[in-house]
Enzyme design. Structure first.
Site, PDB file in Angstrom:
ATOM      1  N   GLY A   1       0.813  -1.206   0.000  1.00 14.42           N
ATOM      2  CA  GLY A   1       0.000   0.000   0.000  1.00 14.42           C
ATOM      3  C   GLY A   1       0.846   1.255   0.000  1.00 14.42           C
ATOM      4  O   GLY A   1       0.484   2.267  -0.608  1.00 14.42           O
TER       5      GLY A   1
ATOM      6  N   GLN B   1       0.713   7.705   4.835  1.00 16.20           N
ATOM      7  CA  GLN B   1       0.648   7.459   3.395  1.00 16.20           C
ATOM      8  C   GLN B   1      -0.084   8.585   2.675  1.00 16.20           C
ATOM      9  O   GLN B   1       0.356   9.044   1.615  1.00 16.20           O
ATOM     10  CB  GLN B   1      -0.022   6.109   3.126  1.00 16.20           C
ATOM     11  CG  GLN B   1       0.816   4.927   3.607  1.00 16.20           C
ATOM     12  CD  GLN B   1       0.165   3.596   3.313  1.00 16.20           C
ATOM     13  OE1 GLN B   1      -0.921   3.527   2.725  1.00 16.20           O
ATOM     14  NE2 GLN B   1       0.817   2.519   3.714  1.00 16.20           N
TER      15      GLN B   1
ATOM     16  N   ASP C   1       0.807   0.016  13.169  1.00 17.36           N
ATOM     17  CA  ASP C   1       1.233  -1.229  12.532  1.00 17.36           C
ATOM     18  C   ASP C   1       1.558  -2.333  13.530  1.00 17.36           C
ATOM     19  O   ASP C   1       1.768  -3.481  13.136  1.00 17.36           O
ATOM     20  CB  ASP C   1       2.454  -0.983  11.641  1.00 17.36           C
ATOM     21  CG  ASP C   1       2.083  -0.349  10.317  1.00 17.36           C
ATOM     22  OD1 ASP C   1       0.900  -0.418   9.932  1.00 17.36           O
ATOM     23  OD2 ASP C   1       2.974   0.221   9.662  1.00 17.36           O
TER      24      ASP C   1
END
Length: 431
Positions: free
Chosen positions: A94, A169, A315
């Site tokens: 991703g 991101q 994460d």
């Protein structure tokens, strides 16, 4: 190897080094490719995600030499990339897809990004929408929400963007596009996500300013090659930190780990649970805080995890869930809806697997409640193609009453290719 059976072993003692940081490795390739000069990278993570990023830039004309120890990236400058002759395959990454979407939005050529069956199900509108506001032309399935993404790059306009979620991101994709925009592009988040992009942009000579939960990037500034030393990935270290905490009579020293404060939520959470974790020889390398991490087995207790701690440990939640399953009392996780749009729905995946191992888990939209047990049971666990789920459940097998078989483990090569060899070494007490 498609499955593995983990059985309880000896205490974990000794020292280890985990692979290089995945986030920093991605960014070193991206910025090195569009800088002037040759960027060298030591400690680069040669996992599948980062190799997908490397392959994408090679397909755009960037020479990257790799002797297995040192990476040399021959930068093409801000406007030197070439149109790729084929679809750029991001695999399961991703990060590759979302950050490349931002970078490619500013190129004067056409490109297509795709990935594996899991990546093609992950939401991309979160980067497509702000990039479209900047003038990018991006098409994809489901109205631009799903890959493949077709990008017709060109001149971009600077914007000020209020991100609805804290996501490095999203922020990084807009920052990369901002390098090609006319003017100053800014991004603000609800709370600060990992700041590797801000640190590396500054290192490469970009003109940027940080402010409360945000950053502004000036367009049109050329970047300059750097020497990068990538520290060990705290997300990979997390599995061995939890393993040492929950395995009796253990003491592990994990050397050369990145301890960027936007990433150390895992340490704060585990310390609040009673974990003995010490940072040794703290230092700074390539604009990133680094330390050795000393972990001793500890009796853990349930806690509540919410608010700004969540993006700093986003994460590591699969590993935290295993720690919670071994803790006394109930651990409540809230404000973590982002976990549902990772490589898999990590809330659902961990709930299903922990229940298989005999743990009571109550799931809600934005989190879960995990009530710890004195000892985990055995059983068959499913990774759902998610590397962090696979590794977390393997750690659970170290302290289970019976073997834990984890299915679909090839995904681990995404971020930690030698995970199982390291785990076996410590599980058996081998030197």
């Amino acid at each position: 190897m498609n499955s593995i059976s983990i059985t309880p072993g000896s205490s974990l003692k000794g020292e280890l080094v985990v692979p290089g940081d995945k986030s920093i490795s991605h960014r070193s390739i991206m910025l090195g490719a569009i800088a002037n000069g040759v960027t060298t990278v030591r400690g680069f993570l040669r996992g599948e995600d980062n190799m997908a990023t490397m392959a994408a830039f090679r397909a755009m004309g960037v020479r990257i030499d790799d002797d297995g120890h040192l990476l040399s990236i021959h930068g093409r400058g801000l406007h030197g990339l070439e149109e790729p002759g084929d679809v750029l395959d991001c695999g399961n990454s991703g990060t590759s897809m979302r950050l490349l979407t931002g970078l490619l939005a500013g190129q004067n050529f056409f490109s297509v990004l795709s990935g594996d069956q899991y990546l093609r199900k992950r939401p991309m509108k979160r980067v497509v929408e702000p990039l479209s506001r900047m003038g990018a032309r991006i098409l994809g399935r489901a109205g631009g929400n799903l890959a493949p993404l077709a990008i017709s790059g060109g001149t971009l306009n600077a914007i000020g963007y209020e991100s609805p979620v804290s996501s490095a991101q999203i922020k990084s994709a807009i920052m990369l596009a901002g390098l090609y925009a006319d003017g100053d592009t800014s991004v603000r988040e609800p709370s600060l996500s990992r700041d590797h992009s801000e640190r590396m942009f500054a290192l490469f000579g970009a003109s940027l300013e940080t402010f409360h939960n945000g950053v502004t990037v000036k367009g049109g500034i050329e970047l300059h090659a750097q020497e990068i030393h990538v520290p060990g990935d705290i997300s990979s270290a997390a599995f061995f930190i939890v393993a040492a905490l929950i395995t009796p009579d253990s003491e592990l020293l994990i050397r050369n780990v990145g301890v960027n404060p936007t990433r150390t939520g895992i340490i704060d959470v585990l310390r609040s649970m009673g974990g003995s974790i010490e940072l040794v020889d703290e230092r700074e390398v390539s604009a990133e805080p680094v330390a050795d991490i000393l972990v001793r087995s500890s009796r853990l207790k349930g806690v509540r995890i919410e608010g700004q701690t969540v993006p700093r440990a986003i994460d590591e939640f699969p590993a935290i869930c295993v720690a919670a399953a071994c803790a006394e009392g109930t651990t409540s996780i809230r404000d973590a809806r982002e976990l549902r749009v990772k490589e898999t729905d990590r809330i659902s995946a961990m709930a299903v697997n922990l229940r298989t191992l005999g743990v009571t888990v109550d799931e809600c939209d934005e989190g879960m409640d995990i009530t710890g047990v004195e000892r985990l049971g055995g059983g068959v666990a499913e990774s759902f193609g998610d590397h962090r789920i696979a590794m977390s459940l393997s750690v659970a097998g170290l302290v289970s009453a019976d073997a834990v078989r984890v299915n679909d483990i090839d995904c681990v090569s995404t971020s930690f290719p030698n995970f199982f060899s390291l785990l076996e070494r410590f599980r058996t007490g081998a030197p």
